[in-house]
Design an enzyme around this catalytic site. Sequence first.
Site, PDB file in Angstrom:
ATOM      1  CG  ASN A 235      11.973   9.710   4.029  1.00 10.42           C
ATOM      2  OD1 ASN A 235      12.869   9.946   3.234  1.00 10.42           O
ATOM      3  ND2 ASN A 235      11.798   8.505   4.577  1.00 10.42           N
TER       4      ASN A 235
ATOM      5  CE1 TYR B 196      10.014   7.421  -5.789  1.00 14.67           C
ATOM      6  CE2 TYR B 196      11.515   7.927  -7.602  1.00 14.67           C
ATOM      7  CZ  TYR B 196      11.280   7.758  -6.249  1.00 14.67           C
ATOM      8  OH  TYR B 196      12.308   7.923  -5.343  1.00 14.67           O
TER       9      TYR B 196
HETATM   10  N1  NAD Z   1      17.201   4.952  -1.918  1.00 17.78           N
HETATM   11  C1  NAD Z   1      17.367   5.728  -2.981  1.00 17.78           C
HETATM   12  O1  NAD Z   1      18.204   5.468  -3.855  1.00 17.78           O
HETATM   13  C2  NAD Z   1      16.516   6.972  -3.159  1.00 17.78           C
HETATM   14  C3  NAD Z   1      16.804   7.819  -4.222  1.00 17.78           C
HETATM   15  C4  NAD Z   1      16.040   8.969  -4.395  1.00 17.78           C
HETATM   16  C5  NAD Z   1      15.016   9.261  -3.515  1.00 17.78           C
HETATM   17  N2  NAD Z   1      14.757   8.403  -2.495  1.00 17.78           N
HETATM   18  C6  NAD Z   1      13.654   8.757  -1.610  1.00 17.78           C
HETATM   19  O2  NAD Z   1      14.036   8.593  -0.262  1.00 17.78           O
HETATM   20  C7  NAD Z   1      12.894   8.323   0.527  1.00 17.78           C
HETATM   21  C8  NAD Z   1      13.151   7.141   1.432  1.00 17.78           C
HETATM   22  O3  NAD Z   1      13.433   6.009   0.620  1.00 17.78           O
HETATM   23  P1  NAD Z   1      14.354   4.812   1.116  1.00 17.78           P
HETATM   24  O4  NAD Z   1      15.309   4.542   0.038  1.00 17.78           O
HETATM   25  O5  NAD Z   1      14.834   5.096   2.489  1.00 17.78           O
HETATM   26  O6  NAD Z   1      13.279   3.622   1.092  1.00 17.78           O
HETATM   27  P2  NAD Z   1      12.878   2.483   2.150  1.00 17.78           P
HETATM   28  O7  NAD Z   1      12.090   1.515   1.341  1.00 17.78           O
HETATM   29  O8  NAD Z   1      14.064   2.022   2.892  1.00 17.78           O
HETATM   30  O9  NAD Z   1      11.903   3.252   3.163  1.00 17.78           O
HETATM   31  C9  NAD Z   1      10.641   3.727   2.797  1.00 17.78           C
HETATM   32  C10 NAD Z   1       9.717   3.595   3.980  1.00 17.78           C
HETATM   33  O10 NAD Z   1       8.441   4.184   3.643  1.00 17.78           O
HETATM   34  C11 NAD Z   1       7.430   3.380   4.238  1.00 17.78           C
HETATM   35  N3  NAD Z   1       6.129   3.595   3.605  1.00 17.78           N
HETATM   36  C12 NAD Z   1       5.708   3.121   2.394  1.00 17.78           C
HETATM   37  N4  NAD Z   1       4.433   3.479   2.184  1.00 17.78           N
HETATM   38  C13 NAD Z   1       4.024   4.188   3.285  1.00 17.78           C
HETATM   39  C14 NAD Z   1       2.807   4.810   3.641  1.00 17.78           C
HETATM   40  N5  NAD Z   1       1.743   4.771   2.820  1.00 17.78           N
HETATM   41  N6  NAD Z   1       2.746   5.449   4.834  1.00 17.78           N
HETATM   42  C15 NAD Z   1       3.816   5.451   5.680  1.00 17.78           C
HETATM   43  N7  NAD Z   1       4.997   4.879   5.374  1.00 17.78           N
HETATM   44  C16 NAD Z   1       5.109   4.252   4.184  1.00 17.78           C
HETATM   45  C17 NAD Z   1       7.959   1.961   4.050  1.00 17.78           C
HETATM   46  O11 NAD Z   1       7.291   1.030   4.891  1.00 17.78           O
HETATM   47  C18 NAD Z   1       9.435   2.134   4.376  1.00 17.78           C
HETATM   48  O12 NAD Z   1       9.690   1.925   5.755  1.00 17.78           O
HETATM   49  C19 NAD Z   1      11.738   8.126  -0.451  1.00 17.78           C
HETATM   50  O13 NAD Z   1      10.989   9.330  -0.528  1.00 17.78           O
HETATM   51  C20 NAD Z   1      12.439   7.866  -1.773  1.00 17.78           C
HETATM   52  O14 NAD Z   1      11.666   8.249  -2.880  1.00 17.78           O
HETATM   53  C21 NAD Z   1      15.478   7.267  -2.289  1.00 17.78           C
END
Ligand code: NAD
Length: 245
Positions: free
Chosen positions: A85, A149
């Site tokens: 994730n 992305y």
């Molecule tokens: N929030 C949204 O609207 C949304 C929409 C579509 C997809 N997503 C996807 O959901 C997933 C989670 O996103 P979120 O919104 O919870 O974001 P978030 O920023 O709350 O969490 C992302 C986490 O990933 C960690 N991270 C970053 N680089 C890393 C690395 N190299 N190794 C280990 N950990 C790492 C960060 O420290 C953070 O804790 C992602 O894959 C994102 O693309 C989110």
Amino acid sequence: MTGRFADRSAVVTGGASGIGAATARQLSTEGASVLVVDVSEAGEALVAELRAAGGEATFLAGDVSREETWDRIAGRGPIDVVVSNAYTVEVAPAHETSLDSWNRQIGVSLTGTFLAARRLLPDLARTGGAMVITSSVHALVGLPGHPAYAAAKGGLTALTRQLAVEYGPAVRVNCVIPGPIMTPAWDRVDEEGRAGSVRATVLQRFGSPEEVASVISFLASSEASFVTGASLVVDGGWSIVKDSA
Ligand SMILES: NC(=O)c1ccc[n+]([C@@H]2O[C@H](COP(=O)([O-])OP(=O)(O)OC[C@H]3O[C@@H](n4cnc5c(N)ncnc54)[C@H](O)[C@@H]3O)[C@@H](O)[C@H]2O)c1
């Protein structure tokens, strides 16, 4: 522990925040021993919270784009559920995206998931486990400023199908395709941008991290025992609306 994930061990990458943290909480509540993997030390506070609630949880500080992180994860023993994730994004059009930036974004989302598969799928085949990958609506439609992305997320839906075929029937591999979900990922977006995203959903609101975590947990559980290679959209209808005005 009782629950859908009793006696199961799970890894959640990007587990310190947002959707990953909500997933770690849900898996833990339902009995899993959870390994939270993240570059952010916020993972420590989360595992303390899970333990205080009676769960078994460990934090591993590591970058998922590095092979050594996966060696450390695999070295901890058998795993039943992998939730890939973690992500990073740097917003810019393609001609203003440096090669380093491209490699970083592809490295965390796409290569990080490949490394998880390479290191853990043979184990998962032995435990009869499941993998769930977090993609994005950027895999379905183009939005300005997200070339790396989008390429990574589109790659993840293809990789989901590929891994499902390659490692089935022993392992099920699925992905979720979230739309706008209120997490710290939205900190950089202003009020107008947020309102526009909400207007673009059928349900007229942001989703919560818990609403994605529940779908990830479903896909990881035996309730989804005949689901593999699927991409499940969790976007409040965002991707089915096109404003032609
Ligand atoms: N929030 C949204 O609207 C949304 C929409 C579509 C997809 N997503 C996807 O959901 C997933 C989670 O996103 P979120 O919104 O919870 O974001 P978030 O920023 O709350 O969490 C992302 C986490 O990933 C960690 N991270 C970053 N680089 C890393 C690395 N190299 N190794 C280990 N950990 C790492 C960060 O420290 C953070 O804790 C992602 O894959 C994102 O693309 C989110």
